[in-house]
Design a protein around this motif. Sequence first.
Motif, short mmCIF file in Angstrom:
data_model
loop_
_atom_site.label_atom_id
_atom_site.label_comp_id
_atom_site.label_asym_id
_atom_site.label_seq_id
_atom_site.Cartn_x
_atom_site.Cartn_y
_atom_site.Cartn_z
N TRP A 77 19.38 -8.91 0.56
CA TRP A 77 17.76 -9.32 0.83
C TRP A 77 17.16 -8.02 1.25
O TRP A 77 15.82 -8.68 0.37
CB TRP A 77 18.39 -10.86 1.37
CG TRP A 77 18.72 -11.52 0.51
CD1 TRP A 77 19.68 -12.80 1.18
CD2 TRP A 77 18.75 -12.42 -0.38
NE1 TRP A 77 19.89 -13.14 0.42
CE2 TRP A 77 19.41 -13.53 -0.73
CE3 TRP A 77 17.77 -11.80 -1.66
CZ2 TRP A 77 19.57 -14.58 -1.94
CZ3 TRP A 77 18.06 -12.72 -2.66
CH2 TRP A 77 19.09 -13.55 -3.45
N PRO A 78 17.72 -7.39 2.00
CA PRO A 78 16.21 -6.37 1.96
C PRO A 78 15.92 -5.74 0.74
O PRO A 78 15.14 -4.96 0.58
CB PRO A 78 17.05 -5.10 3.12
CG PRO A 78 17.84 -6.62 3.71
CD PRO A 78 18.09 -7.60 3.18
N LEU A 79 17.37 -5.37 -0.11
CA LEU A 79 17.30 -4.69 -0.99
C LEU A 79 16.17 -5.02 -2.33
O LEU A 79 15.31 -5.03 -2.99
CB LEU A 79 18.30 -4.35 -1.73
CG LEU A 79 19.33 -3.72 -0.78
CD1 LEU A 79 21.08 -3.45 -1.47
CD2 LEU A 79 18.75 -1.80 -1.10
N VAL A 80 16.27 -6.45 -2.90
CA VAL A 80 15.90 -7.94 -3.46
C VAL A 80 14.01 -7.02 -2.71
O VAL A 80 13.10 -7.25 -3.62
CB VAL A 80 16.12 -8.98 -3.41
CG1 VAL A 80 14.93 -9.62 -3.84
CG2 VAL A 80 17.34 -8.99 -3.81
N VAL A 81 13.93 -7.07 -1.79
CA VAL A 81 12.76 -6.77 -0.69
C VAL A 81 11.97 -5.82 -1.12
O VAL A 81 11.21 -5.84 -1.74
CB VAL A 81 12.21 -7.14 0.64
CG1 VAL A 81 11.59 -6.42 1.29
CG2 VAL A 81 13.01 -9.01 1.25
N ALA A 82 12.95 -4.51 -1.18
CA ALA A 82 12.46 -3.07 -1.24
C ALA A 82 12.29 -3.50 -2.95
O ALA A 82 11.35 -2.67 -3.26
CB ALA A 82 13.55 -2.15 -0.67
N ALA A 83 12.84 -3.74 -3.64
CA ALA A 83 12.67 -4.18 -5.11
C ALA A 83 11.69 -4.63 -5.35
O ALA A 83 10.38 -3.83 -6.56
CB ALA A 83 13.66 -4.26 -5.85
N GLY A 84 10.84 -5.50 -4.76
CA GLY A 84 9.59 -6.30 -4.69
C GLY A 84 8.85 -5.61 -4.96
O GLY A 84 7.78 -5.12 -5.61
N PHE A 85 8.67 -4.80 -3.51
CA PHE A 85 7.92 -4.29 -3.34
C PHE A 85 7.54 -2.66 -4.72
O PHE A 85 6.22 -2.29 -4.66
CB PHE A 85 7.52 -3.43 -2.18
CG PHE A 85 7.38 -3.98 -0.88
CD1 PHE A 85 5.92 -4.65 -1.02
CD2 PHE A 85 8.30 -4.93 0.05
CE1 PHE A 85 5.56 -4.80 -0.12
CE2 PHE A 85 7.96 -5.24 1.26
CZ PHE A 85 6.04 -5.67 1.03
N THR A 86 8.67 -2.17 -4.74
CA THR A 86 8.83 -1.56 -5.88
C THR A 86 7.96 -1.51 -7.47
O THR A 86 7.51 -0.89 -7.65
CB THR A 86 10.18 -0.67 -5.91
OG1 THR A 86 10.57 -0.34 -4.27
CG2 THR A 86 9.97 0.30 -7.20
N VAL A 87 8.68 -2.73 -7.46
CA VAL A 87 8.09 -3.36 -9.45
C VAL A 87 6.49 -3.55 -8.64
O VAL A 87 5.80 -3.68 -9.84
CB VAL A 87 8.24 -4.80 -8.98
CG1 VAL A 87 7.75 -5.56 -10.24
CG2 VAL A 87 10.09 -4.59 -9.58
N ILE A 88 5.65 -3.63 -7.45
CA ILE A 88 4.87 -4.39 -6.97
C ILE A 88 3.85 -2.93 -7.30
O ILE A 88 2.87 -3.41 -7.87
CB ILE A 88 4.32 -5.22 -5.96
CG1 ILE A 88 4.71 -6.64 -6.14
CG2 ILE A 88 2.80 -4.57 -5.25
CD1 ILE A 88 4.12 -7.47 -4.54
N ALA A 89 4.02 -1.93 -6.55
CA ALA A 89 3.38 -0.45 -6.83
C ALA A 89 3.42 0.22 -8.64
O ALA A 89 2.61 0.38 -8.60
CB ALA A 89 4.14 0.31 -6.39
N LEU A 90 4.82 -0.44 -8.94
CA LEU A 90 4.98 0.10 -10.19
C LEU A 90 3.56 -1.00 -10.90
O LEU A 90 2.72 -0.45 -12.44
CB LEU A 90 6.05 -0.42 -11.10
CG LEU A 90 6.85 1.12 -10.41
CD1 LEU A 90 8.54 0.39 -11.20
CD2 LEU A 90 6.59 2.25 -11.50
N GLY A 91 3.63 -2.75 -11.01
CA GLY A 91 1.85 -3.08 -11.44
C GLY A 91 1.08 -2.74 -11.07
O GLY A 91 0.05 -2.61 -12.04
#
Length: 133
Positions: free
Chosen positions: A84-98
């Motif tokens: 789940w920490p990887l999923v959280v990091a992926a979520g932050f990355t997608v938000i930054a790309l957004g």
Amino acid sequence: MKTEALLFAGVAGFFAITAGFYGRYGHDPAGTSVLIVACLMAALVAFFLAVQYRRRGRRAQDRRDAEVADTAGPLDFFPPASPWPLVVAAGFTVIALGVVFGLWLALLGAGVLALGVFEMVFQYAGRQDRQDR
């Protein structure tokens, strides 16, 4: 934890006094806001430590007559590997790309982030401790 709570309360007081003087004489709202946020963060840590001290009492590290053996044994539960920490990091990355590519991508990232945080927080919610506290 009482000493740590008092230490962070002193830090919060310092930032509060500094924010007051800086806001009065500095005429810079950004700097004043940063000092107020720093005061609130230190106060939050002081509050948490004070509550933990009231809930758990004195630790062996707080007593002068404590022995090394008083702190022996398991401290707490430390979870094994979790995805789940990887999923959280992926979520932050997608938000930054957004932020760059569009609101739709940021909203998708917020959903992924919310899922990751929810699952990480409640992953071991039903686990029973082996020792009674």
